[in-house]
Design an enzyme around this catalytic site. Structure first.
Site, PDB file in Angstrom:
ATOM      1  N   LYS A 185     -23.523  -2.831 -17.564  1.00 48.20           N
ATOM      2  CA  LYS A 185     -24.279  -1.575 -17.476  1.00 48.20           C
ATOM      3  C   LYS A 185     -24.207  -0.985 -16.076  1.00 48.20           C
ATOM      4  CE  LYS A 185     -28.121  -3.576 -18.934  1.00 48.20           C
ATOM      5  NZ  LYS A 185     -27.724  -4.843 -19.535  1.00 48.20           N
ATOM      6  N   GLY A 217     -29.901  -8.625 -12.889  1.00 52.77           N
ATOM      7  CA  GLY A 217     -29.191  -8.765 -11.626  1.00 52.77           C
ATOM      8  C   GLY A 217     -27.915  -7.957 -11.667  1.00 52.77           C
ATOM      9  N   HIS A 218     -27.665  -7.168 -10.646  1.00 49.67           N
ATOM     10  CA  HIS A 218     -26.351  -6.543 -10.573  1.00 49.67           C
ATOM     11  C   HIS A 218     -25.774  -6.691  -9.174  1.00 49.67           C
ATOM     12  CE1 HIS A 218     -29.328  -3.240 -11.655  1.00 49.67           C
ATOM     13  NE2 HIS A 218     -29.445  -3.378 -10.374  1.00 49.67           N
ATOM     14  N   GLN A 239     -31.723  -5.954 -19.179  1.00 52.87           N
ATOM     15  CA  GLN A 239     -31.639  -6.787 -20.382  1.00 52.87           C
ATOM     16  C   GLN A 239     -30.975  -5.973 -21.496  1.00 52.87           C
ATOM     17  OE1 GLN A 239     -34.967  -6.847 -18.701  1.00 52.87           O
ATOM     18  NE2 GLN A 239     -33.826  -8.242 -17.466  1.00 52.87           N
TER      19      GLN A 239
HETATM   20  P1  IMP Z   1     -36.627 -14.147 -19.371  1.00 50.59           P
HETATM   21  O1  IMP Z   1     -36.412 -12.686 -19.418  1.00 50.59           O
HETATM   22  O2  IMP Z   1     -36.380 -14.747 -18.005  1.00 50.59           O
HETATM   23  O3  IMP Z   1     -37.954 -14.557 -19.942  1.00 50.59           O
HETATM   24  O4  IMP Z   1     -35.519 -14.844 -20.316  1.00 50.59           O
HETATM   25  C1  IMP Z   1     -35.539 -14.690 -21.723  1.00 50.59           C
HETATM   26  C2  IMP Z   1     -34.124 -14.594 -22.271  1.00 50.59           C
HETATM   27  O5  IMP Z   1     -33.545 -13.374 -21.847  1.00 50.59           O
HETATM   28  C3  IMP Z   1     -33.186 -15.700 -21.793  1.00 50.59           C
HETATM   29  O6  IMP Z   1     -32.273 -16.015 -22.832  1.00 50.59           O
HETATM   30  C4  IMP Z   1     -32.458 -15.051 -20.638  1.00 50.59           C
HETATM   31  O7  IMP Z   1     -31.207 -15.642 -20.395  1.00 50.59           O
HETATM   32  C5  IMP Z   1     -32.314 -13.635 -21.170  1.00 50.59           C
HETATM   33  N1  IMP Z   1     -32.187 -12.620 -20.115  1.00 50.59           N
HETATM   34  C6  IMP Z   1     -33.171 -12.090 -19.363  1.00 50.59           C
HETATM   35  N2  IMP Z   1     -32.673 -11.162 -18.525  1.00 50.59           N
HETATM   36  C7  IMP Z   1     -31.364 -11.093 -18.754  1.00 50.59           C
HETATM   37  C8  IMP Z   1     -30.310 -10.283 -18.221  1.00 50.59           C
HETATM   38  O8  IMP Z   1     -30.501  -9.428 -17.340  1.00 50.59           O
HETATM   39  N3  IMP Z   1     -29.064 -10.507 -18.741  1.00 50.59           N
HETATM   40  C9  IMP Z   1     -28.838 -11.419 -19.729  1.00 50.59           C
HETATM   41  N4  IMP Z   1     -29.785 -12.180 -20.255  1.00 50.59           N
HETATM   42  C10 IMP Z   1     -31.043 -12.021 -19.781  1.00 50.59           C
END
Ligand code: IMP
Length: 426
Positions: free
Chosen positions: A16, A40-41, A226
């Site tokens: 993205k 994260g980017h 996300q």
């Molecule tokens: P949380 O957002 O840290 O609670 O993680 C919940 C789920 O979302 C996990 O499977 C993470 O790996 C995934 N996740 C959260 N943020 C990202 C992102 O920016 N990219 C990919 N996966 C994400």
């Protein structure tokens, strides 16, 4: 005036940032509306790498306003660190960053509980695979109405009262359930109250800023973090994040009405990756999984974890078109698929009763047991380096793009064909 939302169409990490970067050139205001430092980017500015987790990618373009909406959960320490890094490069002058007064704050107990819950879950084979950044516990506190907001940090008295209320519950939990020490009120309070002075110049009414920008005819870009299948309500629950990354989350997270949104651009890789646990029907079994991971550099920006890799899943992507009201699609990393003899694409799911469907199953058990039905497209062997328009792509690559567009009934607006910033075909 236009409002464009760029949203992840899969499980995140679709590239993205690069798409947002292109649109940012035309935007006046760049906004993040949900999530926190779980995103994260990596931005490359004048040959130097800058990794951001909270600040929108709009930061690379001086003179734009970057806004962190009320729907976010913000770790102020991470934010201040990013701010310092940006300012050391002459970016994000005061007046170019606004943090919503209503955004929630990540506290140390959110991160600790996130980690402990994951560790306990792992022992029972029930981990979510979170980023351990405290995201879930912070949103849980928000919903329970014991969260701390950015505006609370600015008022030491209110901040102390609210942390005291939250700790009364958290410390009991930590001691009784996780058998670990709780937090000391004075320590937590002083750590956060001490940030007020540094944060204050950047804090304000995010909804009003965006509304005024729109009334002044400016262009606003919503940068989704996300992705669709990680959406709390419409993703693959419970293997999701705790916010609403889908396009409608932009209206809620920023405090503007859905009638203001003009376009929703979904971003999908030409294949699929997923970090963390959970079902993944088109996951590749065998050596091609590692090959694709190496070719695509599929390792997490936040945690460095290996990403699971799969072939393109049109069932899941069709669902993303639906729940986001997607008006167009960007297909990224097509170049990574160069050099595969054949490219399977998941066109339907076979369910437990033997029936086949092209719609994403609403019932978790159907999704858990779904088997991919493949259609195999021809690969191509030439690199995509020489193509500067879609028509110059190798025939098989062109056919791949057309196949996706036709199957989803959505125009493909951009195709990523290389790592460099300019390797995007429009
Ligand atoms: P949380 O957002 O840290 O609670 O993680 C919940 C789920 O979302 C996990 O499977 C993470 O790996 C995934 N996740 C959260 N943020 C990202 C992102 O920016 N990219 C990919 N996966 C994400």
């Amino acid at each position: 005036m236009s409002v464009v939302i760029v949203v992840g169409a899969q499980w995140g990490d679709e590239g993205k940032g690069k798409v947002v970067d292109l649109f940012t050139e035309r935007a006046d205001v760049v906004v993040r509306y949900g999530g926190g430092a779980n995103a994260g980017h990596t931005l490359v500015i004048d040959g130097q790498k800058l990794v951001t987790h909270l600040v929108p990618s709009g930061v690379c373009h001086p003179g734009k306003s970057c806004v962190l909406g009320d729907g976010m959960v913000i770790d102020p320490h991470t934010l201040l660190e990013e701010l310092a890094q940006c300012q050391a490069r002459g970016l994000l002058a005061q007046g170019e960053l606004l943090i919503g007064l209503g955004a929630h704050v990540i506290l140390p107990y959110h991160k600790l509980v996130d980690g402990l819950r994951e560790d306990h879950g792992a022992k029972r084979g029930q981990a979510i695979g979170t980023t351990r950044r405290g995201i879930g516990p912070a949103y849980a506190d928000k919903a329970s109405r014991i969260g701390i907001r950015v505006q609370d940090v600015l008022d030491p008295k209110i901040l102390r009262q609210k942390i005291e209320v939250a700790l009364a519950e958290k410390n009991l939990w930590l001691e009784r359930i996780y058998e670990t020490d709780g937090f000391d009120l004075e320590t937590v309070w002083s750590q956060y109250a001490g940030l007020a002075e540094r944060l204050a110049p950047y804090v304000g009414d995010a909804s009003l800023l965006v509304d005024e920008a729109l009334r002044a005819g400016k262009d606003v870009l919503f940068e989704g973090a996300q992705a669709t299948l990680l959406d709390l309500d419409h993703g693959t629950y419970p293997f999701v994040t705790s916010s609403n990354p889908i396009a409608s989350g932009a209206a809620t997270g920023m405090g503007i009405g859905p009638t203001r949104i003009d376009r929703v651009l979904g971003v999908s890789k030409a294949y699929v990756t997923r970090v963390g646990e959970g079902p993944f029907p088109s996951e590749i079994r065998g050596a091609d999984q590692d090959r694709l991971r190496e070719l695509g550099g599929e390792y997490g920006t936040v945690t460095g974890r290996e990403r699971r890799c799969g072939w393109l899943d049109l069932v899941a992507l069709r669902y993303a078109v639906r729940v986001n009201g997607m008006t167009s699609l960007a297909l990224t990393k097509l170049d990574v698929l160069s050099d595969f003899e054949e490219l399977p694409v998941c066109v339907r799911y076979r369910l437990r009763d033997g029936s086949e469907t092209e719609h994403f199953p609403a019932h978790q058990s159907d999704f858990h047991h779904a088997e991919p039905v493949w259609e195999t497209l021809a690969g191509w062997h030439e690199p995509l380096d020489n193509a500067s328009t879609l028509d110059e792509l190798p025939e098989a690559a062109h056919r791949y793009v057309e196949f996706v567009s036709k199957a989803l009934d959505v125009p493909i607006e951009l195709v990523g064909v290389g790592a460099a910033r300019e390797r995007v075909l429009v």
